[in-house]
Design a protein around this motif. Structure first.
Motif, mmCIF file in Angstrom:
data_model
loop_
_atom_site.group_PDB
_atom_site.id
_atom_site.type_symbol
_atom_site.label_atom_id
_atom_site.label_comp_id
_atom_site.label_asym_id
_atom_site.label_seq_id
_atom_site.Cartn_x
_atom_site.Cartn_y
_atom_site.Cartn_z
ATOM 1 N N SER A 281 0.829 -1.213 0.000
ATOM 2 C CA SER A 281 0.000 0.000 0.000
ATOM 3 C C SER A 281 0.859 1.257 0.000
ATOM 4 O O SER A 281 0.419 2.314 -0.441
ATOM 5 C CB SER A 281 -0.924 0.009 1.221
ATOM 6 N N ALA A 282 2.096 1.136 0.519
ATOM 7 C CA ALA A 282 3.052 2.264 0.574
ATOM 8 C C ALA A 282 2.451 3.475 1.287
ATOM 9 O O ALA A 282 2.750 4.622 0.961
ATOM 10 C CB ALA A 282 3.517 2.656 -0.826
ATOM 11 N N SER A 283 1.601 3.208 2.273
ATOM 12 C CA SER A 283 1.005 4.283 3.066
ATOM 13 C C SER A 283 1.748 4.423 4.385
ATOM 14 O O SER A 283 2.002 3.426 5.055
ATOM 15 C CB SER A 283 -0.467 3.977 3.349
ATOM 16 N N PRO A 284 2.087 5.650 4.786
ATOM 17 C CA PRO A 284 2.750 5.835 6.085
ATOM 18 C C PRO A 284 1.839 5.494 7.261
ATOM 19 O O PRO A 284 2.314 5.333 8.391
ATOM 20 C CB PRO A 284 3.120 7.318 6.086
ATOM 21 N N TYR A 285 0.539 5.386 7.012
ATOM 22 C CA TYR A 285 -0.405 5.080 8.083
ATOM 23 C C TYR A 285 -0.682 3.576 8.195
ATOM 24 O O TYR A 285 -1.153 3.106 9.228
ATOM 25 C CB TYR A 285 -1.725 5.816 7.867
ATOM 26 N N SER A 286 -0.422 2.825 7.120
ATOM 27 C CA SER A 286 -0.679 1.387 7.165
ATOM 28 C C SER A 286 0.234 0.734 8.201
ATOM 29 O O SER A 286 1.426 1.041 8.274
ATOM 30 C CB SER A 286 -0.425 0.758 5.792
ATOM 31 N N GLY A 287 -0.340 -0.179 8.994
ATOM 32 C CA GLY A 287 0.485 -0.853 9.988
ATOM 33 C C GLY A 287 -0.350 -1.622 10.987
ATOM 34 O O GLY A 287 -1.585 -1.605 10.955
ATOM 35 N N PHE A 288 0.348 -2.306 11.903
ATOM 36 C CA PHE A 288 -0.288 -3.053 12.982
ATOM 37 C C PHE A 288 -0.365 -2.174 14.226
ATOM 38 O O PHE A 288 0.612 -1.528 14.596
ATOM 39 C CB PHE A 288 0.516 -4.316 13.294
ATOM 40 N N ASP B 79 -2.625 -0.454 20.837
ATOM 41 C CA ASP B 79 -2.600 1.019 20.886
ATOM 42 C C ASP B 79 -3.852 1.595 20.227
ATOM 43 O O ASP B 79 -3.817 2.111 19.110
ATOM 44 C CB ASP B 79 -1.332 1.538 20.199
ATOM 45 N N LYS B 80 -4.977 1.524 20.944
ATOM 46 C CA LYS B 80 -6.237 1.999 20.387
ATOM 47 C C LYS B 80 -6.262 3.511 20.224
ATOM 48 O O LYS B 80 -6.889 4.038 19.303
ATOM 49 C CB LYS B 80 -7.400 1.542 21.272
ATOM 50 N N GLU B 81 -5.565 4.227 21.108
ATOM 51 C CA GLU B 81 -5.555 5.689 21.009
ATOM 52 C C GLU B 81 -4.923 6.143 19.704
ATOM 53 O O GLU B 81 -5.460 7.014 19.014
ATOM 54 C CB GLU B 81 -4.809 6.298 22.200
ATOM 55 N N LYS B 82 -3.789 5.574 19.360
ATOM 56 C CA LYS B 82 -3.138 5.935 18.099
ATOM 57 C C LYS B 82 -3.998 5.511 16.915
ATOM 58 O O LYS B 82 -4.120 6.238 15.920
ATOM 59 C CB LYS B 82 -1.758 5.292 17.987
ATOM 60 N N LEU B 83 -4.591 4.324 17.009
ATOM 61 C CA LEU B 83 -5.474 3.846 15.951
ATOM 62 C C LEU B 83 -6.591 4.848 15.678
ATOM 63 O O LEU B 83 -6.834 5.233 14.528
ATOM 64 C CB LEU B 83 -6.066 2.489 16.337
ATOM 65 N N LEU B 84 -7.258 5.306 16.724
ATOM 66 C CA LEU B 84 -8.380 6.219 16.544
ATOM 67 C C LEU B 84 -7.916 7.601 16.074
ATOM 68 O O LEU B 84 -8.604 8.267 15.293
ATOM 69 C CB LEU B 84 -9.184 6.323 17.837
ATOM 70 N N ARG B 85 -6.742 8.040 16.529
ATOM 71 C CA ARG B 85 -6.193 9.309 16.042
ATOM 72 C C ARG B 85 -5.918 9.236 14.544
ATOM 73 O O ARG B 85 -6.257 10.158 13.794
ATOM 74 C CB ARG B 85 -4.896 9.662 16.779
ATOM 75 N N ASP B 86 -5.315 8.140 14.112
ATOM 76 C CA ASP B 86 -4.986 8.004 12.693
ATOM 77 C C ASP B 86 -6.240 7.886 11.833
ATOM 78 O O ASP B 86 -6.312 8.452 10.735
ATOM 79 C CB ASP B 86 -4.081 6.786 12.481
ATOM 80 N N ILE B 87 -7.238 7.161 12.328
ATOM 81 C CA ILE B 87 -8.497 7.056 11.581
ATOM 82 C C ILE B 87 -9.124 8.434 11.422
ATOM 83 O O ILE B 87 -9.627 8.789 10.344
ATOM 84 C CB ILE B 87 -9.467 6.095 12.290
ATOM 85 N N ASN B 88 -9.086 9.236 12.472
ATOM 86 C CA ASN B 88 -9.630 10.593 12.404
ATOM 87 C C ASN B 88 -8.857 11.443 11.401
ATOM 88 O O ASN B 88 -9.449 12.194 10.610
ATOM 89 C CB ASN B 88 -9.601 11.239 13.787
ATOM 90 N N THR B 89 -7.529 11.331 11.400
ATOM 91 C CA THR B 89 -6.696 12.076 10.458
ATOM 92 C C THR B 89 -7.016 11.695 9.017
ATOM 93 O O THR B 89 -7.030 12.556 8.119
ATOM 94 C CB THR B 89 -5.202 11.802 10.735
ATOM 95 N N LEU B 90 -7.312 10.427 8.785
ATOM 96 C CA LEU B 90 -7.517 9.923 7.422
ATOM 97 C C LEU B 90 -8.923 10.192 6.883
ATOM 98 O O LEU B 90 -9.214 9.852 5.730
ATOM 99 C CB LEU B 90 -7.240 8.418 7.388
#
Length: 329
Positions: free
Chosen positions: A148-155, A159-170
Protein backbone atom coordinates in the motif's frame (compact mmCIF):
# COMPACT_ATOMS: atom_id res chain seq x y z
CA UNK A 1 3.12 -34.05 -18.04
CA UNK A 2 1.47 -31.72 -15.54
CA UNK A 3 3.83 -29.76 -13.30
CA UNK A 4 3.47 -27.27 -10.46
CA UNK A 5 4.28 -24.50 -12.94
CA UNK A 6 1.59 -25.58 -15.40
CA UNK A 7 -1.13 -25.53 -12.71
CA UNK A 8 0.01 -22.15 -11.40
CA UNK A 9 0.08 -20.74 -14.93
CA UNK A 10 -3.57 -21.71 -15.41
CA UNK A 11 -4.73 -20.23 -12.12
CA UNK A 12 -5.69 -16.75 -13.35
CA UNK A 13 -6.49 -17.42 -17.01
CA UNK A 14 -9.20 -20.04 -16.83
CA UNK A 15 -12.95 -19.41 -16.88
CA UNK A 16 -15.69 -21.17 -14.93
CA UNK A 17 -16.12 -23.80 -17.66
CA UNK A 18 -12.45 -24.80 -17.36
CA UNK A 19 -12.55 -25.13 -13.57
CA UNK A 20 -13.79 -28.71 -13.65
CA UNK A 21 -11.09 -29.87 -16.06
CA UNK A 22 -8.29 -28.17 -14.13
CA UNK A 23 -9.58 -29.53 -10.81
CA UNK A 24 -9.78 -33.09 -12.15
CA UNK A 25 -6.29 -32.88 -13.64
CA UNK A 26 -4.94 -31.50 -10.36
CA UNK A 27 -6.75 -34.25 -8.45
CA UNK A 28 -5.04 -36.96 -10.49
CA UNK A 29 -1.68 -35.23 -10.05
CA UNK A 30 -2.07 -34.96 -6.28
CA UNK A 31 -3.54 -38.47 -5.97
CA UNK A 32 -0.28 -39.86 -7.34
CA UNK A 33 2.24 -37.34 -5.94
CA UNK A 34 0.92 -36.63 -2.43
CA UNK A 35 1.84 -39.55 -0.18
CA UNK A 36 -0.77 -38.88 2.54
CA UNK A 37 -3.58 -38.14 0.09
CA UNK A 38 -2.74 -41.26 -1.96
CA UNK A 39 -2.87 -43.43 1.17
CA UNK A 40 -6.22 -41.86 2.13
CA UNK A 41 -7.70 -42.54 -1.32
CA UNK A 42 -6.36 -46.11 -1.30
CA UNK A 43 -7.90 -46.73 2.14
CA UNK A 44 -11.25 -45.53 0.79
CA UNK A 45 -10.97 -48.02 -2.05
CA UNK A 46 -11.45 -45.27 -4.64
CA UNK A 47 -10.25 -45.78 -8.21
CA UNK A 48 -8.72 -42.49 -9.38
CA UNK A 49 -9.49 -43.23 -13.04
CA UNK A 50 -13.20 -43.58 -12.30
CA UNK A 51 -13.52 -40.03 -10.92
CA UNK A 52 -15.19 -37.91 -13.62
CA UNK A 53 -16.54 -34.86 -11.73
CA UNK A 54 -15.44 -32.59 -8.90
CA UNK A 55 -18.25 -33.82 -6.67
CA UNK A 56 -16.86 -37.37 -6.93
CA UNK A 57 -13.39 -36.37 -5.73
CA UNK A 58 -12.53 -37.60 -2.21
CA UNK A 59 -11.93 -34.52 -0.01
CA UNK A 60 -9.27 -34.90 2.64
CA UNK A 61 -10.40 -34.12 6.23
CA UNK A 62 -8.81 -30.88 7.39
CA UNK A 63 -7.69 -32.56 10.61
CA UNK A 64 -4.95 -34.33 8.62
CA UNK A 65 -3.00 -31.05 8.70
CA UNK A 66 -2.60 -31.57 12.46
CA UNK A 67 -0.95 -34.97 12.37
CA UNK A 68 0.67 -35.32 8.94
CA UNK A 69 3.01 -33.43 6.66
CA UNK A 70 0.79 -32.61 3.70
CA UNK A 71 2.98 -32.14 0.63
CA UNK A 72 2.52 -32.91 -3.05
CA UNK A 73 5.95 -33.92 -4.28
CA UNK A 74 9.24 -33.44 -2.43
CA UNK A 75 10.51 -29.96 -1.64
CA UNK A 76 11.98 -27.81 1.13
CA UNK A 77 9.81 -25.43 3.13
CA UNK A 78 9.99 -21.74 2.34
CA UNK A 79 7.67 -21.07 5.29
CA UNK A 80 5.38 -22.85 7.73
CA UNK A 81 1.97 -21.52 8.72
CA UNK A 82 0.27 -22.72 11.89
CA UNK A 83 -3.31 -22.28 13.06
CA UNK A 84 -4.20 -20.40 16.22
CA UNK A 85 -6.29 -23.06 17.98
CA UNK A 86 -6.89 -22.83 21.71
CA UNK A 87 -4.53 -23.42 24.62
CA UNK A 88 -3.47 -27.06 24.71
CA UNK A 89 -5.05 -27.96 21.36
CA UNK A 90 -3.13 -29.45 18.45
CA UNK A 91 -2.56 -26.86 15.74
CA UNK A 92 -2.68 -27.36 12.00
CA UNK A 93 0.55 -26.95 10.06
CA UNK A 94 0.62 -25.87 6.42
CA UNK A 95 4.00 -26.30 4.75
CA UNK A 96 4.58 -23.57 2.15
CA UNK A 97 6.78 -24.24 -0.87
CA UNK A 98 6.83 -20.66 -2.18
CA UNK A 99 6.06 -17.77 0.19
CA UNK A 100 6.10 -15.16 -2.59
CA UNK A 101 3.48 -17.15 -4.46
CA UNK A 102 1.21 -17.13 -1.40
CA UNK A 103 1.61 -13.39 -0.83
CA UNK A 104 1.07 -12.48 -4.48
CA UNK A 105 -1.91 -14.83 -4.69
CA UNK A 106 -3.49 -13.30 -1.57
CA UNK A 107 -3.04 -9.92 -3.25
CA UNK A 108 -4.85 -11.20 -6.35
CA UNK A 109 -7.72 -12.48 -4.19
CA UNK A 110 -8.10 -9.02 -2.64
CA UNK A 111 -7.74 -7.13 -5.93
CA UNK A 112 -10.43 -9.26 -7.55
CA UNK A 113 -12.89 -8.17 -4.84
CA UNK A 114 -11.81 -4.63 -3.90
CA UNK A 115 -9.20 -3.23 -6.29
CA UNK A 116 -5.54 -2.30 -5.99
CA UNK A 117 -3.77 -2.30 -2.62
CA UNK A 118 -2.42 1.20 -3.31
CA UNK A 119 -5.99 2.54 -3.14
CA UNK A 120 -6.12 1.82 0.61
CA UNK A 121 -4.62 2.45 4.01
CA UNK A 122 -4.50 -0.87 5.92
CA UNK A 123 -4.89 -0.54 9.69
CA UNK A 124 -4.56 -3.95 11.33
CA UNK A 125 -5.96 -4.73 14.79
CA UNK A 126 -4.87 -8.35 15.26
CA UNK A 127 -3.56 -8.75 18.82
CA UNK A 128 -3.98 -12.51 19.12
CA UNK A 129 -2.28 -13.14 15.78
CA UNK A 130 0.67 -10.82 16.40
CA UNK A 131 1.35 -12.49 19.73
CA UNK A 132 2.28 -15.76 18.04
CA UNK A 133 4.52 -16.73 15.13
CA UNK A 134 3.75 -18.31 11.76
CA UNK A 135 0.35 -16.70 11.13
CA UNK A 136 -0.69 -16.69 7.46
CA UNK A 137 -2.99 -13.73 8.17
CA UNK A 138 -0.15 -11.64 9.62
CA UNK A 139 2.05 -12.52 6.64
CA UNK A 140 -0.74 -11.45 4.27
CA UNK A 141 -1.41 -8.17 6.07
CA UNK A 142 2.32 -7.38 6.24
CA UNK A 143 2.39 -7.76 2.45
CA UNK A 144 -0.71 -5.57 2.02
CA UNK A 145 0.74 -2.91 4.34
CA UNK A 146 4.03 -2.85 2.43
CA UNK A 147 2.41 -2.78 -1.01
CA UNK A 148 0.00 0.00 0.00
CA UNK A 149 3.05 2.26 0.57
CA UNK A 150 1.00 4.28 3.07
CA UNK A 151 2.75 5.83 6.08
CA UNK A 152 -0.40 5.08 8.08
CA UNK A 153 -0.68 1.39 7.16
CA UNK A 154 0.48 -0.85 9.99
CA UNK A 155 -0.29 -3.05 12.98
CA UNK A 156 -1.71 -1.32 16.04
CA UNK A 157 -1.72 -4.22 18.49
CA UNK A 158 -3.11 -2.67 21.74
CA UNK A 159 -2.60 1.02 20.89
CA UNK A 160 -6.24 2.00 20.39
CA UNK A 161 -5.55 5.69 21.01
CA UNK A 162 -3.14 5.94 18.10
CA UNK A 163 -5.47 3.85 15.95
CA UNK A 164 -8.38 6.22 16.54
CA UNK A 165 -6.19 9.31 16.04
CA UNK A 166 -4.99 8.00 12.69
CA UNK A 167 -8.50 7.06 11.58
CA UNK A 168 -9.63 10.59 12.40
CA UNK A 169 -6.70 12.08 10.46
CA UNK A 170 -7.52 9.92 7.42
CA UNK A 171 -11.15 11.08 7.23
CA UNK A 172 -10.21 13.71 4.66
CA UNK A 173 -7.69 11.58 2.76
CA UNK A 174 -8.37 10.59 -0.85
CA UNK A 175 -7.53 6.98 -0.17
CA UNK A 176 -9.98 4.61 1.46
CA UNK A 177 -9.18 3.25 4.93
CA UNK A 178 -9.56 -0.41 5.88
CA UNK A 179 -9.64 -1.44 9.53
CA UNK A 180 -8.89 -5.17 9.56
CA UNK A 181 -9.52 -6.73 12.94
CA UNK A 182 -9.97 -9.96 14.83
CA UNK A 183 -13.55 -10.19 16.07
CA UNK A 184 -13.02 -9.81 19.82
CA UNK A 185 -10.79 -6.74 19.31
CA UNK A 186 -13.38 -5.05 17.10
CA UNK A 187 -16.10 -5.81 19.66
CA UNK A 188 -13.95 -4.29 22.43
CA UNK A 189 -13.53 -1.18 20.28
CA UNK A 190 -17.24 -0.97 19.56
CA UNK A 191 -18.34 -1.44 23.17
CA UNK A 192 -15.71 0.59 25.02
CA UNK A 193 -14.84 3.36 22.58
CA UNK A 194 -17.87 3.66 20.26
CA UNK A 195 -15.84 5.62 17.65
CA UNK A 196 -17.16 7.06 14.42
CA UNK A 197 -15.66 4.78 11.77
CA UNK A 198 -18.06 5.77 9.02
CA UNK A 199 -15.09 6.59 6.79
CA UNK A 200 -13.64 3.05 7.13
CA UNK A 201 -14.23 -0.29 5.52
CA UNK A 202 -14.26 -2.69 8.47
CA UNK A 203 -13.07 -6.25 7.87
CA UNK A 204 -13.66 -8.85 10.58
CA UNK A 205 -11.63 -12.00 10.29
CA UNK A 206 -13.67 -14.13 12.70
CA UNK A 207 -13.12 -15.88 15.99
CA UNK A 208 -13.14 -14.96 19.65
CA UNK A 209 -9.92 -16.91 20.46
CA UNK A 210 -11.47 -17.96 23.75
CA UNK A 211 -11.82 -14.31 24.85
CA UNK A 212 -15.62 -14.11 24.55
CA UNK A 213 -18.72 -16.20 24.07
CA UNK A 214 -19.35 -17.02 20.43
CA UNK A 215 -22.35 -15.24 18.88
CA UNK A 216 -24.10 -15.42 15.52
CA UNK A 217 -22.69 -13.50 12.60
CA UNK A 218 -25.90 -11.45 12.40
CA UNK A 219 -25.53 -10.42 16.05
CA UNK A 220 -21.87 -9.62 15.56
CA UNK A 221 -22.42 -7.42 12.52
CA UNK A 222 -25.32 -5.60 14.14
CA UNK A 223 -23.22 -4.85 17.23
CA UNK A 224 -20.27 -3.69 15.14
CA UNK A 225 -22.40 -1.51 12.86
CA UNK A 226 -24.02 0.20 15.85
CA UNK A 227 -20.89 0.50 17.96
CA UNK A 228 -18.59 1.66 15.14
CA UNK A 229 -21.11 3.77 13.20
CA UNK A 230 -20.56 1.68 10.07
CA UNK A 231 -23.02 0.94 7.29
CA UNK A 232 -21.46 -2.41 6.42
CA UNK A 233 -19.14 -5.00 7.95
CA UNK A 234 -17.00 -6.99 5.53
CA UNK A 235 -15.73 -10.48 6.27
CA UNK A 236 -12.82 -12.60 5.10
CA UNK A 237 -13.07 -16.38 4.84
CA UNK A 238 -9.60 -17.85 5.04
CA UNK A 239 -7.69 -20.39 7.06
CA UNK A 240 -4.21 -21.73 7.63
CA UNK A 241 -4.83 -24.69 5.33
CA UNK A 242 -5.93 -22.58 2.33
CA UNK A 243 -3.85 -20.24 0.19
CA UNK A 244 -6.95 -18.46 -1.16
CA UNK A 245 -9.36 -16.13 0.60
CA UNK A 246 -13.02 -15.37 -0.09
CA UNK A 247 -14.64 -12.07 0.87
CA UNK A 248 -18.14 -10.87 1.63
CA UNK A 249 -19.61 -7.77 0.01
CA UNK A 250 -20.89 -6.44 3.32
CA UNK A 251 -23.78 -8.92 3.39
CA UNK A 252 -23.82 -12.33 5.05
CA UNK A 253 -22.63 -14.06 1.87
CA UNK A 254 -19.09 -14.74 0.69
CA UNK A 255 -18.20 -14.72 -3.00
CA UNK A 256 -15.54 -16.95 -4.53
CA UNK A 257 -12.82 -16.06 -6.97
CA UNK A 258 -12.56 -18.29 -10.08
CA UNK A 259 -9.85 -20.46 -8.49
CA UNK A 260 -11.85 -21.49 -5.43
CA UNK A 261 -15.15 -23.36 -5.14
CA UNK A 262 -17.28 -24.24 -2.11
CA UNK A 263 -19.23 -27.52 -2.13
CA UNK A 264 -21.84 -28.45 0.45
CA UNK A 265 -21.82 -32.00 1.82
CA UNK A 266 -24.39 -33.90 3.84
CA UNK A 267 -23.56 -33.47 7.54
CA UNK A 268 -23.98 -37.16 8.36
CA UNK A 269 -22.62 -38.50 5.05
CA UNK A 270 -19.38 -36.86 3.85
CA UNK A 271 -19.58 -38.66 0.50
CA UNK A 272 -22.93 -37.07 -0.40
CA UNK A 273 -21.87 -33.75 -1.93
CA UNK A 274 -23.42 -30.94 -3.94
CA UNK A 275 -25.96 -29.79 -1.32
CA UNK A 276 -27.51 -26.38 -2.17
CA UNK A 277 -29.67 -23.89 -0.28
CA UNK A 278 -29.68 -25.76 3.03
CA UNK A 279 -27.38 -26.17 6.00
CA UNK A 280 -24.50 -28.45 5.09
CA UNK A 281 -20.90 -29.13 5.97
CA UNK A 282 -18.40 -27.25 3.81
CA UNK A 283 -15.84 -28.64 1.38
CA UNK A 284 -13.37 -26.36 -0.39
CA UNK A 285 -11.59 -26.75 -3.71
CA UNK A 286 -8.66 -24.33 -3.71
CA UNK A 287 -6.68 -24.59 -6.95
CA UNK A 288 -3.91 -22.47 -5.38
CA UNK A 289 -3.10 -25.36 -3.02
CA UNK A 290 -1.01 -27.00 -5.73
CA UNK A 291 1.86 -27.95 -3.42
CA UNK A 292 -0.27 -29.27 -0.53
CA UNK A 293 -3.83 -30.49 -1.17
CA UNK A 294 -6.54 -28.70 -3.13
CA UNK A 295 -9.53 -30.72 -1.89
CA UNK A 296 -10.32 -30.10 1.77
CA UNK A 297 -13.23 -31.30 3.91
CA UNK A 298 -13.55 -28.51 6.51
CA UNK A 299 -15.36 -28.57 9.85
CA UNK A 300 -17.43 -25.50 9.02
CA UNK A 301 -21.19 -25.44 8.60
CA UNK A 302 -22.80 -23.21 6.01
CA UNK A 303 -25.06 -22.84 3.01
CA UNK A 304 -23.96 -22.95 -0.61
CA UNK A 305 -26.04 -21.22 -3.29
CA UNK A 306 -26.54 -21.82 -6.99
CA UNK A 307 -24.47 -18.76 -7.98
CA UNK A 308 -21.45 -20.10 -6.06
CA UNK A 309 -21.80 -17.73 -3.09
CA UNK A 310 -21.95 -19.19 0.40
CA UNK A 311 -22.60 -18.41 4.06
CA UNK A 312 -20.75 -19.70 7.10
CA UNK A 313 -23.10 -20.56 9.95
CA UNK A 314 -20.73 -21.97 12.53
CA UNK A 315 -18.71 -25.05 13.42
CA UNK A 316 -19.54 -28.72 13.51
CA UNK A 317 -19.90 -30.28 16.96
CA UNK A 318 -16.66 -31.29 18.70
CA UNK A 319 -14.45 -29.40 16.24
CA UNK A 320 -11.71 -27.11 17.49
CA UNK A 321 -12.13 -23.35 17.70
CA UNK A 322 -9.83 -22.22 14.92
CA UNK A 323 -8.62 -19.08 13.20
CA UNK A 324 -11.33 -19.30 10.55
CA UNK A 325 -14.04 -19.92 13.12
CA UNK A 326 -16.76 -17.34 12.77
CA UNK A 327 -19.91 -17.52 14.78
CA UNK A 328 -21.79 -20.47 16.16
CA UNK A 329 -25.50 -20.30 15.44
Amino acid sequence: MDTFESFRAELYDHNDLAFENIALTLFRFQASSNTIYKAYIDNLGVSVNQITSVNEIPFMPISFFKNHTIKTGTWNDAAIFTSSGTTGSTTSIHHIQDLDFYLNHAEQCFIKAFGELSDYHFLALLPSYLERSNSSLVAMLQHFIKKSASPYSGFYLHDKEKLLRDINTLKTDSRKTILWGVTFALLDLAEHEQPDLSNCLIFETGGMKGRRKEITRQELHKTLRNGLNANKIYSEYGMTELLSQAYSDGSERFYCNPWIRIIGREITDPFHKGILDQTSAINVVDLANVHSIAFIETEDLGKVYEDGSFEILGRMDNSDVRGCNLMVG
